[in-house]
Motif scaffolding. Structure first.
Motif, PDB file in Angstrom:
ATOM      1  N   LYS A  66       0.873  -1.075   0.094  1.00 12.25           N
ATOM      2  CA  LYS A  66      -0.210   0.093  -0.109  1.00 12.25           C
ATOM      3  C   LYS A  66       0.830   1.263  -0.053  1.00 12.25           C
ATOM      4  O   LYS A  66       2.071   1.227   0.437  1.00 12.25           O
ATOM      5  CB  LYS A  66      -0.961  -0.184   1.236  1.00 12.25           C
ATOM      6  CG  LYS A  66      -1.746  -1.030   1.196  1.00 12.25           C
ATOM      7  CD  LYS A  66      -3.070  -1.206   2.352  1.00 12.25           C
ATOM      8  CE  LYS A  66      -2.506  -0.260   3.856  1.00 12.25           C
ATOM      9  NZ  LYS A  66      -3.599  -0.136   4.750  1.00 12.25           N
ATOM     10  N   GLY A  67       0.364   2.078  -0.576  1.00 12.66           N
ATOM     11  CA  GLY A  67       1.040   3.697  -0.567  1.00 12.66           C
ATOM     12  C   GLY A  67       1.099   4.185   0.802  1.00 12.66           C
ATOM     13  O   GLY A  67       2.051   4.972   1.087  1.00 12.66           O
ATOM     14  N   ASN A  68       0.249   3.841   1.510  1.00 14.01           N
ATOM     15  CA  ASN A  68       0.117   4.751   2.808  1.00 14.01           C
ATOM     16  C   ASN A  68      -0.421   3.603   3.734  1.00 14.01           C
ATOM     17  O   ASN A  68      -1.333   2.937   3.909  1.00 14.01           O
ATOM     18  CB  ASN A  68      -0.807   5.746   2.755  1.00 14.01           C
ATOM     19  CG  ASN A  68      -1.005   6.608   4.397  1.00 14.01           C
ATOM     20  OD1 ASN A  68      -0.567   5.828   5.225  1.00 14.01           O
ATOM     21  ND2 ASN A  68      -1.385   7.605   4.096  1.00 14.01           N
ATOM     22  N   TYR A  69       0.636   3.214   4.921  1.00 12.79           N
ATOM     23  CA  TYR A  69       0.226   2.122   5.812  1.00 12.79           C
ATOM     24  C   TYR A  69      -0.984   2.126   6.636  1.00 12.79           C
ATOM     25  O   TYR A  69      -1.632   1.126   7.077  1.00 12.79           O
ATOM     26  CB  TYR A  69       1.435   1.746   6.616  1.00 12.79           C
ATOM     27  CG  TYR A  69       1.778   2.801   7.716  1.00 12.79           C
ATOM     28  CD1 TYR A  69       1.050   2.861   8.822  1.00 12.79           C
ATOM     29  CD2 TYR A  69       2.557   3.725   7.681  1.00 12.79           C
ATOM     30  CE1 TYR A  69       1.260   3.993   9.754  1.00 12.79           C
ATOM     31  CE2 TYR A  69       2.836   5.008   8.654  1.00 12.79           C
ATOM     32  CZ  TYR A  69       2.295   4.912   9.582  1.00 12.79           C
ATOM     33  OH  TYR A  69       2.443   5.681  10.359  1.00 12.79           O
ATOM     34  N   SER A  70      -1.584   3.310   6.810  1.00 10.76           N
ATOM     35  CA  SER A  70      -2.709   3.519   7.501  1.00 10.76           C
ATOM     36  C   SER A  70      -3.877   4.031   6.770  1.00 10.76           C
ATOM     37  O   SER A  70      -4.937   3.987   7.535  1.00 10.76           O
ATOM     38  CB  SER A  70      -2.603   4.782   8.620  1.00 10.76           C
ATOM     39  OG  SER A  70      -2.331   6.061   7.778  1.00 10.76           O
ATOM     40  N   ALA A  71      -3.692   3.998   5.394  1.00  9.79           N
ATOM     41  CA  ALA A  71      -5.168   4.044   4.488  1.00  9.79           C
ATOM     42  C   ALA A  71      -5.531   3.032   3.962  1.00  9.79           C
ATOM     43  O   ALA A  71      -4.806   1.993   4.177  1.00  9.79           O
ATOM     44  CB  ALA A  71      -4.473   5.289   3.567  1.00  9.79           C
TER      45      ALA A  71
END
Length: 93
Positions: A66-71
């Motif tokens: 994923k591009g952003n671990y929290s999204a």
């Protein structure tokens, strides 16, 4: 001092929600692994993929991060997942 207890259950009825049918076997399937990209996920998924191939005969393994671990996963990852028979979403720290 007072203590407040929270009920984590969802208030809506999920009676119409259907689970995906179980696979009879994972032999020969295409498995997607979505990583959150945090530290140590790569080495864990290396071992996980190796075990799935050796023990259960999993075919192709597609690994994406994923591009952003929290999204949520990016739309292109979701599009790719339509071609996989199984999916594992993993997190690491």
């Amino acid at each position: 001092m007072s203590i407040t207890f929270l009920d984590p259950t969802h208030e809506n009825d999920f009676g119409g929600f259907l689970l995906a049918p179980r696979l009879e076997s994972v032999k020969g399937i295409t498995l997607g692994i979505i990583s959150n990209g945090k530290r140590n996920t790569a080495s864990f998924f290396d071992a996980f993929e190796s075990a799935l191939r050796k023990r259960y005969g999993v075919g192709d393994v597609i690994r994406v991060t994923k591009g952003n671990y929290s999204a949520p996963a990016d739309p292109d990852i979701i599009s790719q997942s339509e071609h996989w028979q199984a999916l594992v979403a993993g997190v690491g720290d």
